[in-house]
Scaffold this motif. Structure first.
Motif, PDB file in Angstrom:
ATOM      1  N   ARG A  45      41.455  45.755  35.825  1.00  0.00           N
ATOM      2  CA  ARG A  45      41.213  45.546  34.597  1.00  0.00           C
ATOM      3  C   ARG A  45      41.195  43.967  34.069  1.00  0.00           C
ATOM      4  O   ARG A  45      42.222  43.180  34.796  1.00  0.00           O
ATOM      5  CB  ARG A  45      42.188  46.364  33.551  1.00  0.00           C
ATOM      6  N   GLY A  94      44.160  41.834  32.523  1.00  0.00           N
ATOM      7  CA  GLY A  94      45.624  42.730  32.343  1.00  0.00           C
ATOM      8  C   GLY A  94      46.552  42.386  33.283  1.00  0.00           C
ATOM      9  O   GLY A  94      46.115  41.649  34.524  1.00  0.00           O
ATOM     10  N   SER A  95      47.290  43.241  33.112  1.00  0.00           N
ATOM     11  CA  SER A  95      48.440  42.722  33.528  1.00  0.00           C
ATOM     12  C   SER A  95      50.130  43.655  33.433  1.00  0.00           C
ATOM     13  O   SER A  95      51.068  43.539  33.393  1.00  0.00           O
ATOM     14  CB  SER A  95      49.411  41.195  33.317  1.00  0.00           C
ATOM     15  N   ARG A  96      49.515  44.933  33.691  1.00  0.00           N
ATOM     16  CA  ARG A  96      50.700  45.892  33.078  1.00  0.00           C
ATOM     17  C   ARG A  96      50.648  46.948  33.730  1.00  0.00           C
ATOM     18  O   ARG A  96      48.821  47.897  34.550  1.00  0.00           O
ATOM     19  CB  ARG A  96      50.047  46.825  31.378  1.00  0.00           C
ATOM     20  N   CYS A 145      45.069  46.143  36.155  1.00  0.00           N
ATOM     21  CA  CYS A 145      45.635  44.259  35.678  1.00  0.00           C
ATOM     22  C   CYS A 145      44.015  43.747  37.287  1.00  0.00           C
ATOM     23  O   CYS A 145      43.384  44.670  37.676  1.00  0.00           O
ATOM     24  CB  CYS A 145      46.590  44.356  36.603  1.00  0.00           C
TER      25      CYS A 145
END
Length: 150
Positions: free
Chosen positions: A27, A30-32, A37
């Motif tokens: 994503r 994103g960073s989860r 991510c």
């Protein structure tokens, strides 16, 4: 890259956390873990888990940020928060920055694993492990050791 296959204490913590991100969908921005991510988001999320927060926030960025902007922001940020080292001293748990073309900004990040492999997220794929084959090695723009864990 002929340095020892044994990570430092920080490198071991980085690898242990990073392996939990395997399969996280790609994503942009994103960073989860488990949610999504990109390559920078993977490094940001691993950093948060290991160190308890982020050293800085990147702000919004477009997919073509490296072509549209100036400088070398991934390399510059890595130098602010990690210790740069020669590629032949890379150890598992180190951060790898990749440059697609000479004289262009580095645009991809990964985490070195034992046995000449690295973990990364890239468009069209979930977080995955890839072999560090010659085509990837030639693109390495920088190697950085993460700070020691306190």
């Amino acid at each position: 890259m002929s340095a020892p296959e044994t990570p430092t204490a920080a490198g071991g913590a980085i690898i242990a956390e990073a392996m939990g991100w395997l399969g996280t969908p790609y994503r942009h921005q994103g960073s989860r873990k488990g949610v999504g991510c990109d390559c920078l988001g993977l490094v940001r999320g691993v950093w948060r888990a290991v160190y308890g927060g982020e050293p800085e926030r990147p702000g919004p960025y477009s997919p073509d940020w490296a072509e549209a902007g100036g400088g070398d922001p991934l390399i510059e940020a890595a130098r602010r928060h990690c210790t740069e080292k020669p590629p032949d001293e890379a150890r598992p748990g180190d951060l790898l920055a990749f440059r697609w073309r000479p004289h262009h900004a580095a645009k991809h990040l990964g985490i070195l694993l034992p046995h000449a492999r690295f973990l990364h997220a890239y468009e069209g794929h979930a977080v995955t492990i890839s072999p560090l084959i010659p085509q990837w090695r030639r693109k390495i723009a920088g190697v950085f050791a993460f700070p020691e864990v306190r």
